[in-house]
Design an enzyme around this catalytic site. Structure first.
Site, PDB file in Angstrom:
ATOM      1  N   CYS A 178      -2.043   8.885   2.843  1.00 14.89           N
ATOM      2  CA  CYS A 178      -1.950   8.429   1.454  1.00 14.89           C
ATOM      3  C   CYS A 178      -3.255   8.630   0.703  1.00 14.89           C
ATOM      4  O   CYS A 178      -3.262   8.908  -0.492  1.00 14.89           O
ATOM      5  CB  CYS A 178      -1.557   6.954   1.400  1.00 14.89           C
ATOM      6  N   GLU A 197       0.887  -1.171   0.000  1.00 15.37           N
ATOM      7  CA  GLU A 197       0.000   0.000   0.000  1.00 15.37           C
ATOM      8  C   GLU A 197       0.915   1.208   0.000  1.00 15.37           C
ATOM      9  O   GLU A 197       1.522   1.551   1.009  1.00 15.37           O
ATOM     10  CB  GLU A 197      -0.929  -0.014   1.218  1.00 15.37           C
TER      11      GLU A 197
END
Length: 458
Positions: free
Chosen positions: A263, A229
């Protein structure tokens, strides 16, 4: 000897120094994980759930001790830090309740008398995690891995050793078997050797695409599965038929959660030209009223940037973008005084190729890009090396149609992009591969074993 040094981003004072684990200590931790796996793999889902539920209870009961660790080590506002502890507990509770059904044996008709797929644990799984959500990311990693019957070795970011130790203590206090979950205070250069250890069977990594590339290459060379990720440059598309007031509310919130150090935060706000000026006015009003200050104060909405080098890079991105022709509507200056603070900043007139558009911005900086129409907005949204999350603001029907054409692992229509234990999350392109959370996440680190039982069916 390497020492992990923690600087409080609010005061710039050293608050913690922790000796990094030696190679021998890391090897011993991995061996404990392997030993624990031999017993943990054969425990029932009910027993595993008891442990995870007890850990969640510990987190909830000790929130006022745990949340300030995040505020101290990486500057998360205390109100957000409390929420993160609760969300971490939710992840543990969710998998405790649903892991058995997520991993239920699937019977598939074939020429066998009986044929099915069963989901079996792999072994010790290594989690390599960043600093920006120390508790949530830890439990996003370990909850599904542990409930699947794996054991977990967590190598947390060197800037949050206090958080890492507290998470391990939560498992110890909850009565988890020794070695089932361990936090190792390892220096970053030690990660490669840990991945290559034959007892580590899989890797979960959250962080930058550059570091993720290195982790992926090492795992691949050892033929080990990995979930990555990585970074994002998430588009936030506002079309002319959107609810502009609601979109502005969510754009501001998404941009400043954790001081923009997320993010999946909205990074590129792409607005259809016919409503551009109106939307910018609404967004400016909301951003201007945000309270930047000491993250220990209950009224603070935006705390400091976690490290000075990150703040310097953020300011470079802003000044480079303005030099290239963008307009700085709010903020944009490097503040004087104590702490790694950066003002809430709004840039308009941003175009592809400018730093704030081409790079991931990790801070309270909103970059607004004008689009001629919906098709242009879609092209701008996909014009990035990243593909983590995206949101689109329009009618629900139109938004769902556009979602199929947006290059991202996660799309929200008329809502904020967020992670939820019930739903899978992950990226494409340079934002990584694999999925975490939901029923998809728990199946990343299992052996989907096909079983064929004869004789051949007549």
């Amino acid at each position: 000897m390497t020492v992990l040094t923690v600087v409080d981003p609010t005061t710039e004072k050293v608050v913690r120094e922790v000796p990094a684990a030696s190679p021998e200590e890391l090897t011993a931790a991995i061996e404990r994980s392997q030993t624990a796996f031999e017993l943990w793999r054969s425990t029932s889902f009910a027993r595993r759930a008891e442990v995870l539920t007890a850990v969640a209870t510990y987190l909830r009961e000790n929130t006022e001790h745990l949340a300030p660790l995040m505020t101290e080590e990486m500057g998360k506002p205390i109100t957000e830090a409390r929420g993160e502890v609760a969300k971490a507990a939710w992840a543990a509770e969710h998998y405790a309740a649903h892991a058995e059904s997520y991993l239920a044996t699937e019977h598939i008709a074939s020429d066998a008398t009986s044929s099915y797929v069963q989901y079996l644990p792999l072994g010790p799984v290594l989690g390599v995690l960043p600093w920006n959500a120390p508790f949530w990311l830890a439990f996003r990693f370990c909850s599904p891995a542990l409930m699947a019957g794996n054991t977990a070795v967590m190598k947390h970011d060197p800037h949050v050793p206090g958080c890492a130790a507290a998470i391990e203590e939560a498992f110890r206090a909850a009565g988890a078997p020794e070695g089932v979950f361990q936090a190792v205070q390892a220096a970053t250069p030690d990660v490669e050797a840990m991945i290559r250890d034959p007892r580590i069977r899989a890797v979960s990594f959250t962080g930058s695409d550059r570091a993720g590339s290195a982790v992926a290459a090492t795992a691949a060379s050892e033929i080990k599965p990995a979930v990555l990720e990585l970074g994002g440059s998430d588009p936030f598309i506002v079309l002319a038929d959107a609810d502009l007031e609601k979109a502005a509310d969510v754009a501001a919130l998404s941009r400043i959660i954790n001081a923009g150090q997320s993010c999946i935060a909205a990074k590129r706000v792409i607005v259809e030209r016919s409503v551009h000026d109106e939307f910018v006015e609404l967004l400016t009003e909301r951003l201007r009223n945000l309270v930047v200050g000491d993250p220990r104060e209950e009224t603070t909405q935006v705390g400091p940037i976690a490290r000075d080098d990150l703040r310097e890079n953020l300011h470079r991105q802003v000044t480079s973008t303005v030099t290239a022709g963008a307009t700085c509507v709010l903020g944009g200056h490097m503040p004087e005084g104590e702490g790694f603070f950066y003002p809430v900043t709004l840039l308009t007139g941003v175009e592809p190729g400018m730093a704030a558009c081409a790079e991931e911005t990790f801070g309270p900086v909103a970059a607004v890009i004008a689009a001629d129409d919906a098709e242009h907005a879609l092209a701008l949204a996909n014009d990035t090396a990243y593909g983590l999350g995206a949101s689109v603001w329009t009618t629900s029907e139109r938004g769902e149609e556009m979602a199929r054409r947006i290059e991202a692992g996660q799309v929200s229509v008329n809502g904020i992009v967020k992670t939820d234990p019930r739903l899978p999350s992950g990226g494409i392109k340079r934002s990584g591969y694999g999925r975490e959370l939901g029923p998809h996440g728990i199946r990343e680190f299992v052996n989907a074993q096909q079983v064929w039982v004869g004789p051949v069916a007549s």
